[in-house]
Structure formats: structure tokens, C-alpha cells
Write a protein that holds these residues in place. Sequence first.
Motif, mmCIF file in Angstrom:
data_model
loop_
_atom_site.group_PDB
_atom_site.id
_atom_site.type_symbol
_atom_site.label_atom_id
_atom_site.label_comp_id
_atom_site.label_asym_id
_atom_site.label_seq_id
_atom_site.Cartn_x
_atom_site.Cartn_y
_atom_site.Cartn_z
ATOM 1 N N UNK A 110 -9.314 8.806 -7.663
ATOM 2 C CA UNK A 110 -9.140 7.326 -7.772
ATOM 3 C C UNK A 110 -9.452 6.882 -6.423
ATOM 4 N N UNK A 111 -10.047 5.832 -6.068
ATOM 5 C CA UNK A 111 -10.293 5.130 -4.815
ATOM 6 C C UNK A 111 -9.152 4.376 -4.508
ATOM 7 N N UNK A 112 -8.100 4.966 -3.746
ATOM 8 C CA UNK A 112 -7.145 4.408 -3.487
ATOM 9 C C UNK A 112 -6.917 2.813 -2.736
ATOM 10 N N UNK A 113 -7.877 2.876 -1.890
ATOM 11 C CA UNK A 113 -8.057 1.762 -1.118
ATOM 12 C C UNK A 113 -8.404 0.555 -2.031
ATOM 13 N N UNK A 114 -9.506 0.701 -2.786
ATOM 14 C CA UNK A 114 -9.769 -0.155 -3.862
ATOM 15 C C UNK A 114 -8.667 -0.766 -4.957
ATOM 16 N N UNK B 159 5.096 -2.612 -7.350
ATOM 17 C CA UNK B 159 4.407 -3.732 -6.570
ATOM 18 C C UNK B 159 4.834 -5.196 -7.170
ATOM 19 N N UNK B 160 6.145 -5.152 -7.879
ATOM 20 C CA UNK B 160 6.540 -6.338 -8.654
ATOM 21 C C UNK B 160 6.482 -6.487 -10.060
ATOM 22 N N UNK B 161 5.683 -5.678 -10.719
ATOM 23 C CA UNK B 161 5.492 -5.145 -12.191
ATOM 24 C C UNK B 161 4.733 -6.469 -13.082
ATOM 25 N N UNK B 162 4.052 -7.171 -12.373
ATOM 26 C CA UNK B 162 3.352 -8.152 -12.985
ATOM 27 C C UNK B 162 1.876 -7.471 -13.315
ATOM 28 N N UNK B 163 1.668 -7.326 -14.671
ATOM 29 C CA UNK B 163 0.483 -6.805 -15.106
ATOM 30 C C UNK B 163 -0.762 -7.854 -14.972
ATOM 31 N N UNK B 164 -0.209 -9.091 -14.796
ATOM 32 C CA UNK B 164 -1.681 -10.031 -14.633
ATOM 33 C C UNK B 164 -1.497 -10.388 -13.139
ATOM 34 N N UNK C 98 -4.416 -4.745 -6.420
ATOM 35 C CA UNK C 98 -3.099 -5.012 -6.551
ATOM 36 C C UNK C 98 -2.707 -5.960 -5.608
ATOM 37 N N UNK C 99 -3.217 -5.927 -4.324
ATOM 38 C CA UNK C 99 -2.770 -6.757 -3.240
ATOM 39 C C UNK C 99 -3.390 -8.209 -3.217
ATOM 40 N N UNK C 100 -4.616 -8.375 -3.768
ATOM 41 C CA UNK C 100 -5.271 -9.430 -3.825
ATOM 42 C C UNK C 100 -6.140 -9.569 -2.497
ATOM 43 N N UNK D 61 0.826 -1.118 -0.076
ATOM 44 C CA UNK D 61 0.166 -0.011 -0.226
ATOM 45 C C UNK D 61 1.005 1.263 0.003
ATOM 46 N N UNK D 62 1.917 1.355 0.808
ATOM 47 C CA UNK D 62 2.711 2.636 0.985
ATOM 48 C C UNK D 62 3.655 2.602 -0.290
ATOM 49 N N UNK D 63 3.955 1.545 -0.753
ATOM 50 C CA UNK D 63 4.565 1.681 -2.196
ATOM 51 C C UNK D 63 3.892 2.192 -3.385
ATOM 52 N N UNK D 64 2.547 1.770 -3.361
ATOM 53 C CA UNK D 64 1.400 2.063 -4.450
ATOM 54 C C UNK D 64 1.234 3.784 -4.257
ATOM 55 N N UNK D 65 1.301 4.193 -3.274
ATOM 56 C CA UNK D 65 0.963 5.704 -2.720
ATOM 57 C C UNK D 65 2.014 6.428 -3.119
ATOM 58 N N UNK D 66 3.349 5.855 -2.885
ATOM 59 C CA UNK D 66 4.423 6.626 -3.259
ATOM 60 C C UNK D 66 4.701 6.783 -4.829
#
Length: 538
Positions: free
Chosen positions: A506-510, A340-345, A515-517, A222-227
Motif C-alpha cells: 500500500x502506498x501510504x503517502x497516496x 480521520x473522522x469516520x466520513x466515508x465520503x 484521505x486528507x484532500x 497522517x500519523x493517525x492513519x499510520x497508527x
Amino acid sequence: MNQIPANGPAKGENDATDATDPRVARRNKLNQLIERGIDPYGSRFDNRTFVSECRSRKNEVKFVTAEGQTLELPDFDAADPDAPIDYRQWKTDNGPGAETGPIVRVAGRVMLCRPTGKLIFLNIRDWTGNIQIFVGKKQVGDDDFDLAKLFDLGDLVAAEGRLGRTNTGELTVFAEKLFMMTKMLEPAPEKHAGMTNLDLRQRMRYADLAFNDGVMDTFMDRTRIIKAIRQTLDDDQFCEVEGPTLHTIAGGAAARPFITHHNTLDMQLYMRIALELHLKRLMVGGMERVYELGRVYRNEGLSPRHNPEFTMLEAYQAYGDYEVMMDLTERLIASAIEATGGNYQREFDGRMIDFSVPFQRETYAHLFHKATGIDPSDDNAVIEFAKGIGIKTDGKHLDVVRNEIFEEKVEDSLDGPIFVIDYPASICPLTKRKRDNPEVAERFELFILGMEIANAYTELNDPDLQEALFETQLSGQEEEDSMAKMDHDFVRALRYAMPPAGGLGVGIDRLVMLLTGQRSIRDVILFPVLRPETDSAK
RNA sequence: GAGAGUGUAGCUCAGUCGGUAGAGCAACGGACUUUUAAUCCGUUGGUCCAGGGUUCGAGUCCCUGCACUCUCACCA
């Protein structure tokens, strides 16, 4: 119950002195530490090595033969787990010699403890990972070995020693010195299952983070995404601001607000439900690219996708429009994926999401027609269809009916990622209309697995039309249901000229959920709203 | 707000047809210097969510309440 304890230091009076009570046992050990002159709450520990650093230095662990030859170790990580490398045999094959490795100083929480007589294996966890510590009575000496016997699961401890490999090849700190950092006084959760009670996990997020696997990773992501999102916007010359969270008018969205009160002004205030109207005021002022990443508050029910306070990004770009914001949305999500890892799937709830850009784009009308078979501009057909699926049409604006059909028939099936573009104008009171068709608003929403992730439009900057839209909206709806509460100051701001612009929410939480499953928004919010603790909880 | 499910040891969970409360982990005592959920021997630990009812007898059946989970509703 009435039996007097046969032994132990207990005075007998109450059960809380029972030495087999986990809490009492921990207190007893705390006292023993104090008796030995050891501070159970520890102190500064310098030159610390993070576990991740230990792991990255594993290649420095080598074997030096009696002849002084330095040998690389076998590749334990590549070994077949069913047929692990016999390191003891390897060492025998290479004759007398000794392992060498860097001295490290690790600190963390005791997660597992395996005492085998005069040997204790500890697994400790810091926030970069887990590592094993080898504590031998002979190696650390009697005092430190006795100290290790006072370690319980969950205690924070530290060790200094050589990095090496055990006979099974596991990277291990061979302790030469041990330190008590902080005693844990509560019993540890079940060591494999951890804490599974969802309520307890959220209520005691500290314990959830400390003891349950993956929780830290999710919040780090979450922190990485926001950053990453912040970085992308900053690189694009957007400037971050902080608008007020206390509003005199809760505008910018359709939601019931939390109401609060200012004492000295004796005035009712609302917690903000959106960032929109103040960011637009800033665009009037000349902040041509502006964003806020912040908390908004909506006084509504809870669900796996709703928490009363949640994090929203809103970004506004002068001289842009909603298509510019679509491109921006794609770049923001791509940056979050790279972070967050670079995987687009990504897998979510057993389904796959393909985040490859560009995302699909379809008009509202097209999707509407595809799902219902009727022309959305055919008013009679819309009314018939609505009645057919049980939607009440009396007294409702036809676009509201249209949108209810859309929500019912289309939204849930939008696996996406898909931009739904060009919405009926009358449900978008803050949006600019299409130049060639005033019935259609230049708006898009991004849907992924039926969840609304982003919402954007070409911003309405005509003050007179804005004022008129506020008024029509007000007359037609319950005040609390309307997103268009009359905000005279906002209209006045528009009269000072807001540039044509694109705006994005953008709804960040969603997004973090996807992205984190995580299936519940409460698993990506550190401290979600909970009922107050009752007496039954301790 | 509606419906369904759950609530038992510090933690994770069993508990059959209504008949004296169970396991694993943790804790306590003991053995063990290369373990991997270490193992082995022994021990302790219960307001069965709360209150009421049925019954000779309730963890179990009924009612009420509380809490949590899921689904729905509310919800740009």
C-alpha cells in the motif's frame, strides 16, 4: 541610502542596525528582555493546560450573582454569528456579580496581537488549537504588561489566568501572569495569507507548520492513519519487522535504485526499492503474518504523486491469497477512515470518493474490453489497437503492449475505489498463476481517482518457476528496467519452502493524500526532496 | 528530459503604451481597558532573480543562465 539615520541607537554604519528592520527590532526586544533579567529563551512551564483542554472546560465558566447564585452562561457557540449574544447586556441584566472559571496555564505561539492602549489581546496557538489571551495593564501589573509589549508575532509565550468570556462571548484566558518562553528572531510571515510559496513551505516546514492553517492537521491525520493501519494489522496477529534498507540487489519492484557504497567492504549497495523479498524470506522462516511500514527509495523523477523516498506498507499472510488481501485492504482503509473522522465520503480535488466497503471488483480483461472494445486475448486486435493509438509494438512482449494500452485507456478513468483483478501473467514475475489459466496472474491493484493505491498478489512460492521467471525477465529487458533482478539467495529461500500466501503493498503517502484532500504528495511528506538552497534564498 | 507560467519591500501581491518604484500586512513613533484581519495619525524599508543586449531612457522589450510552479515524460 547615504543619509545618516537621524535618531535611534543605530551607529549609522550599516543598514542592519535600522530599528525598523523587523529582524533588528526583534533583536532589540531580545536585549530589552535580558536587561530586565528575563530569559528570552524561557524555561520549564509545569501544569500546563492544552488549548483543547481549555475548550473542553468551557462549561466551568459561570456567573455568580451578588446573592451567591450560580448562573450558566448563554450558549455562545449556538448563537447566530450575525446576531451575536450581547454578553455585556446579559451581565447587566443579571445584576452585579462576577464570572468564575478555572485557572489555566497555557503556552503557545503568538499568532495575532491587538493592542488597545492599556489592554492587549493576544491569540496564541498550541498544537491543539488557538485561544485568546486578555492582558490588562491593571490585571497583570506594570511589569507583566511591559513584558507583553515585548511580545512579537511568532514568539512563544505562556500565561496563567482564569478562563472566562469577553463581552463578545469569546472563550478567553484572562491573564494574571505572563511568561516569556522563546523569542522568535525571524520576521513573521504575512498574518493572513501565511507563507504561500510552495518551495519555501517545504524547505521551511517548521514555519509552514507553525503559521499556515491546516498543515498541522494534515500531518496529524497522517500519523493517525499510520497508527490505525498498524493497530489493525497488530490486532490481526501480524508482526511488524524492520528489513534492511541497504540491499545488495535492489529487487521486488521495477525502479531505478539509489546507489551507495560501503567503505570497509568496498562494496556497492542499493537503497531498497521495495520491502518484498526480505519479508518473504521471513515467511520462509515461519513469520506467518508479517509486515513492514517503511521507507523505500526510487531514483526517479518528481511529480505531484512521486517523491524519491516514500512510505510503503507491505504485509504478507501465510496460507492466504490475493482475495484474503483484498479483504485486508478494505479493513485497513476503513480503519484509516475511522481514524480521520469516520466520513466515508471524501472530497478530493473537487471530486467525491465513496470509500464504503466492499469496493467494486472487476477483472483486467473485462475493463480492457469495456474501454477498447477489443478482446484482450485477440493478439492481432491488440497489436492493431496499439498501433492505432501510437504505442510501439516492435520487440515488446505482447503482455507489455497490452498493459501499455491498459495504462493509457483504462487507468486514468478508474475513479473507484476499484480492485482491478487478474493481470496478464508475464508482467507479474513474482505472482502465482491461476491454477486453471497460467496466462493470468492472481494479482489485484486498487485504483482511486486513477491513482494506484495498493497492489497485491497470491505470492509465487515455486522456486524453480521463480528462478525461470527471473531469467526470462532478465534476457528480455534492460537490467535497470526490470523488476526481476536475479536474486539467488531469494530463490534458495523459496527452496526452503515458503507457504502459499497473500501479499499486499500500500502506498501510504497516496492514501494519506486521498484521505486528507492534499493534491500533492509533497504536502503529506514532512520533508520532501528539494534542490539544495541557493544564495538567493536566505 | 520537453513545453508553459512565475520571480518586484521581511511576508502577500499590484505595476497600463518603455519615461524618477506602489499597496496591504509586518516593523518603528504616537492615541486608545472588551478587541476579533482592532481602529486612527505619522515614519522607515527596494541589487525589481543574475548576467548580457536593444534604447536618449528597461521592473517593462530581446538573449543566456538560475530557481520555483504546473503539464508531460521517467515511474508496479
